[in-house]
Design an enzyme around this catalytic site. Structure first.
Site, mmCIF file in Angstrom:
data_model
loop_
_atom_site.group_PDB
_atom_site.id
_atom_site.type_symbol
_atom_site.label_atom_id
_atom_site.label_comp_id
_atom_site.label_asym_id
_atom_site.label_seq_id
_atom_site.Cartn_x
_atom_site.Cartn_y
_atom_site.Cartn_z
ATOM 1 N N GLN A 161 -19.847 -6.926 -34.754
ATOM 2 C CA GLN A 161 -20.669 -6.546 -33.597
ATOM 3 C C GLN A 161 -20.485 -7.527 -32.430
ATOM 4 O OE1 GLN A 161 -24.841 -5.254 -34.150
ATOM 5 N NE2 GLN A 161 -25.425 -7.081 -33.013
ATOM 6 N N ASN B 233 -10.926 -18.423 3.236
ATOM 7 C CA ASN B 233 -10.517 -18.788 1.877
ATOM 8 C C ASN B 233 -10.167 -17.541 1.050
ATOM 9 O OD1 ASN B 233 -11.129 -21.505 2.432
ATOM 10 N ND2 ASN B 233 -13.284 -21.166 1.922
ATOM 11 N N THR C 250 12.086 -22.602 -7.630
ATOM 12 C CA THR C 250 11.929 -23.002 -9.032
ATOM 13 C C THR C 250 11.237 -24.363 -8.965
ATOM 14 O OG1 THR C 250 14.057 -24.125 -9.118
ATOM 15 C CG2 THR C 250 14.045 -21.808 -9.791
ATOM 16 N N HIS C 251 10.384 -24.623 -9.900
ATOM 17 C CA HIS C 251 9.588 -25.868 -9.874
ATOM 18 C C HIS C 251 8.789 -25.994 -8.577
ATOM 19 C CE1 HIS C 251 12.258 -27.183 -13.226
ATOM 20 N NE2 HIS C 251 13.171 -26.567 -12.504
ATOM 21 N N TYR D 278 -16.686 -4.074 -43.801
ATOM 22 C CA TYR D 278 -17.502 -4.309 -42.601
ATOM 23 C C TYR D 278 -18.348 -5.570 -42.772
ATOM 24 C CZ TYR D 278 -20.827 -3.908 -38.809
ATOM 25 O OH TYR D 278 -21.584 -4.182 -37.695
ATOM 26 N N ASN E 170 -21.134 2.168 -39.913
ATOM 27 C CA ASN E 170 -19.849 1.452 -39.873
ATOM 28 C C ASN E 170 -18.708 2.325 -39.356
ATOM 29 O OD1 ASN E 170 -21.405 -0.504 -40.986
ATOM 30 N ND2 ASN E 170 -20.466 -0.479 -43.017
ATOM 31 N N SER F 297 -27.489 -5.207 -30.830
ATOM 32 C CA SER F 297 -26.291 -5.060 -29.976
ATOM 33 C C SER F 297 -26.580 -4.139 -28.794
ATOM 34 C CB SER F 297 -25.123 -4.497 -30.792
ATOM 35 O OG SER F 297 -25.481 -3.251 -31.368
ATOM 36 N N GLU G 63 -8.760 -16.144 -6.045
ATOM 37 C CA GLU G 63 -9.217 -17.258 -6.898
ATOM 38 C C GLU G 63 -10.069 -16.766 -8.064
ATOM 39 O OE1 GLU G 63 -9.870 -21.081 -4.176
ATOM 40 O OE2 GLU G 63 -10.834 -19.314 -3.343
ATOM 41 N N LYS H 228 -12.875 -21.847 8.435
ATOM 42 C CA LYS H 228 -12.251 -21.561 7.147
ATOM 43 C C LYS H 228 -12.111 -20.072 6.821
ATOM 44 C CE LYS H 228 -10.880 -23.794 4.346
ATOM 45 N NZ LYS H 228 -11.393 -24.579 3.227
ATOM 46 N N SER I 5 -16.492 -20.645 4.983
ATOM 47 C CA SER I 5 -17.197 -21.828 4.510
ATOM 48 C C SER I 5 -18.567 -21.898 5.165
ATOM 49 C CB SER I 5 -16.383 -23.074 4.868
ATOM 50 O OG SER I 5 -17.216 -24.219 4.886
HETATM 51 N N1 ARG Z 1 -24.250 -2.467 -34.105
HETATM 52 C C1 ARG Z 1 -23.290 -2.490 -35.168
HETATM 53 C C2 ARG Z 1 -21.937 -2.995 -34.672
HETATM 54 O O1 ARG Z 1 -21.726 -3.029 -33.503
HETATM 55 C C3 ARG Z 1 -23.136 -1.124 -35.737
HETATM 56 C C4 ARG Z 1 -22.825 -1.120 -37.185
HETATM 57 C C5 ARG Z 1 -23.946 -1.653 -37.980
HETATM 58 N N2 ARG Z 1 -23.648 -1.633 -39.372
HETATM 59 C C6 ARG Z 1 -24.357 -2.312 -40.256
HETATM 60 N N3 ARG Z 1 -23.981 -2.250 -41.500
HETATM 61 N N4 ARG Z 1 -25.366 -3.072 -39.896
HETATM 62 O O2 ARG Z 1 -21.097 -3.340 -35.448
#
Ligand code: ARG
Length: 492
Positions: free
Chosen positions: A324, A287, A157-158, A319, A112, A25, A292, A285, A279
């Site tokens: 993640q 825009n 409206t509409h 958990y 966790n 992560s 958007e 143009k 453009s």
């Molecule tokens: N990178 C993990 C997350 O974002 C952290 C917790 C990891 N816990 C585990 N039991 N592998 O959730």
């Protein structure tokens, strides 16, 4: 530097680069790296105060943590071979002070509860940032509305011309919606602001920890009572994304109005060039690209909400690593929403509205036909439905002059409006767009006096939300300053 500490006991470390990248992560963890150092400091202080870790180890660890707080985590701690920043940072700590000391910080803790705490800490800041952006778009809307309480324009409206209104009334409608987004944000903040730390994997720990102490050190309003819930729950994140998605839906609608208003058809507004593109082929143009992209971001955030709900919905307690995968949706939503609201404030504040064009359009499409029907009720004694039918028939005949109205009245209701005293002059008076707007002076209506009353009430609501954000930010800053102070005191 070390390998991933966490894998060294139980597992043979033979992962392909694909698996390593797939599991890590790290990229999204940049969002929580700063918070992670604070969580470490609070946890360490608590371990020290509870005499779970002894003096020398606590000082040595805190010295490194203070260094990391000041200079940030080094790049090596972000290496992909670590599952996440928590593992990367632990490896770095052990590298600096040795395992005998560095290996003690994780006593009574799990990634966790660590990650859940980090997310909540960062999210509090993000929510306050989003609140500030909301305040700035609301202020831009109120300031612009204050200039335009007398600027008549067609209300739709509409997307059909419906009744005349004013630009102020239209902009105040958006401010009102954004102010509810602020209410929702304040509500969500209260549920984010609870500390999971001390839950460890889910079942807390046998060490004599003090959960209240770490919660206070990290500026939380309290602890999450159930330790299983504390690590498993992401409803706080879902709620934050939901409030962002709702808010972006309103932003998107305002963008859509600005896009329509800036067409040559409408010609109601000239957006500042700074928010527009041109453009590559059509030299003439201009825009409305910012509006958007913002309209599209609303789709992205709604998608983040859907993705997050789907990720969370099937998970057994407690958990699961799936969680993640949810977190990046949270950060993307917060970033897109805050950026959008900030830009929208600039775009509204710098827009040049064409009052003349708006006024011209305000009276088109028989937009004051309701006023005429109302007068037939108030001054000529007709039932509203009868008046509605007579005026509708006259519109169908193509005119609202006395002759056509009278013919419609004879036809539809067997009566003569001319005989009852209706004059061409009265019709013209009643159908004047300014007259139409000025009589709609019920609270919250478009009449300039009603809009001015609402404006001052809205300014009060804005000030209240600003005071809330200031107070929360000050409390968080004070808690952080105190944490750093205590950390330095330990080291000295
Ligand atoms: N990178 C993990 C997350 O974002 C952290 C917790 C990891 N816990 C585990 N039991 N592998 O959730």
């Amino acid at each position: 530097m070390q390998k991933d500490q966490i894998r060294q006991g139980r597992l043979a470390d033979e992962r392909s680069p694909e698996v390593i990248r797939f599991l890590s992560s790290m990229e999204a963890d940049h969002w929580i790296a700063g918070a992670d150092i604070l969580v470490d400091m609070a946890h360490l202080l608590m371990l020290y105060r509870q005499r779970i870790i002894e003096d020398g180890a606590a000082r040595a660890l805190m010295a490194v943590l203070l260094d990391l707080h000041e200079h940030g985590l080094p790049e090596c701690a972000y290496d992909n071979r670590f599952e996440d920043v928590h593992a990367g940072k632990e490896a770095y700590l052990i590298d600096r002070v040795g395992e005998e000391i560095g290996g003690r910080l994780h006593i009574g803790r799990s990634r966790n509860d660590e990650v859940a705490t980090c997310i909540r800490i960062r999210l509090r800041d993000e929510l306050l940032g989003r609140m500030r952006a909301l305040l700035s778009i609301r202020k831009a809307l109120l300031d612009t509305a204050a200039w335009h309480t007398d600027t008549v324009m067609p209300g739709f409206t509409h997307l059909q011309h419906a009744q005349p209104t004013t630009l102020a009334h239209h902009l105040l409608a958006y401010e009102q919606a954004f102010s509810r987004d602020a209410d929702r944000l304040r509500d969500a903040f209260a549920r984010v602001d609870r500390c999971p730390l001390g839950s460890a994997a889910f079942a807390s720990t046998g060490f004599p920890i003090d959960r209240e102490d770490t919660a206070t050190l990290l500026g939380f309003s309290g602890v999450l009572a159930n330790t299983m819930d504390a690590v498993a729950a992401r409803d706080f994140a879902l709620e934050a994304i939901a409030t962002a998605a709702v808010c972006m839906t309103t932003a998107s609608r305002l963008c859509e109005d600005l896009i329509i208003w800036s067409t040559t058809f409408a010609g109601f507004v000239h957006l500042d060039d700074a928010y527009c593109s041109s453009s590559s082929i059509m030299p003439q143009k201009k825009n409305p690209d910012t509006a958007e992209i913002m309209r599209a971001k609303a789709g992205t955030v709604a998608g983040n909400l859907t993705a997050s709900l789907m990720i969370a919905k099937g998970l057994p307690m407690s958990y699961n690593r799936d969680l993640q995968e949810l977190t990046p949706h949270l950060w993307q939503s917060e970033e897109a929403t805050r950026q959008s609201l900030e830009l929208l404030a600039g775009m509204v504040g710098s827009a040049a509205f064409d009052s003349q064009r708006m006024q011209t359009e305000a009276g088109r499409g028989f937009s004051t036909a309701t006023d005429l029907a109302d007068v037939l009720v108030r001054e000529y004694g007709l039932a509203f439905r009868t008046a509605h039918r007579i005026v509708g028939r006259a519109v169908r005949s193509g005119s609202l002059d006395l002759q056509t109205l009278d013919a419609a009245a004879r036809d539809m209701a067997g009566l003569s409006l001319a005989e009852r005293g209706l004059t061409e002059r009265r019709i013209r008076e009643v159908m004047d767009v300014r007259h139409s707007v000025s009589v709609r002076n019920a609270p919250g209506g478009p009449a300039p006096e009603a809009a001015r009353a609402l404006l001052s009430e809205r300014e009060g609501a804005l000030a209240d939300d600003a005071a809330w954000a200031d107070a929360k930010a000050a409390a968080l800053a004070a808690a952080k300053a105190h944490l750093i102070y205590e950390a330095r005191r330990l080291v000295q």
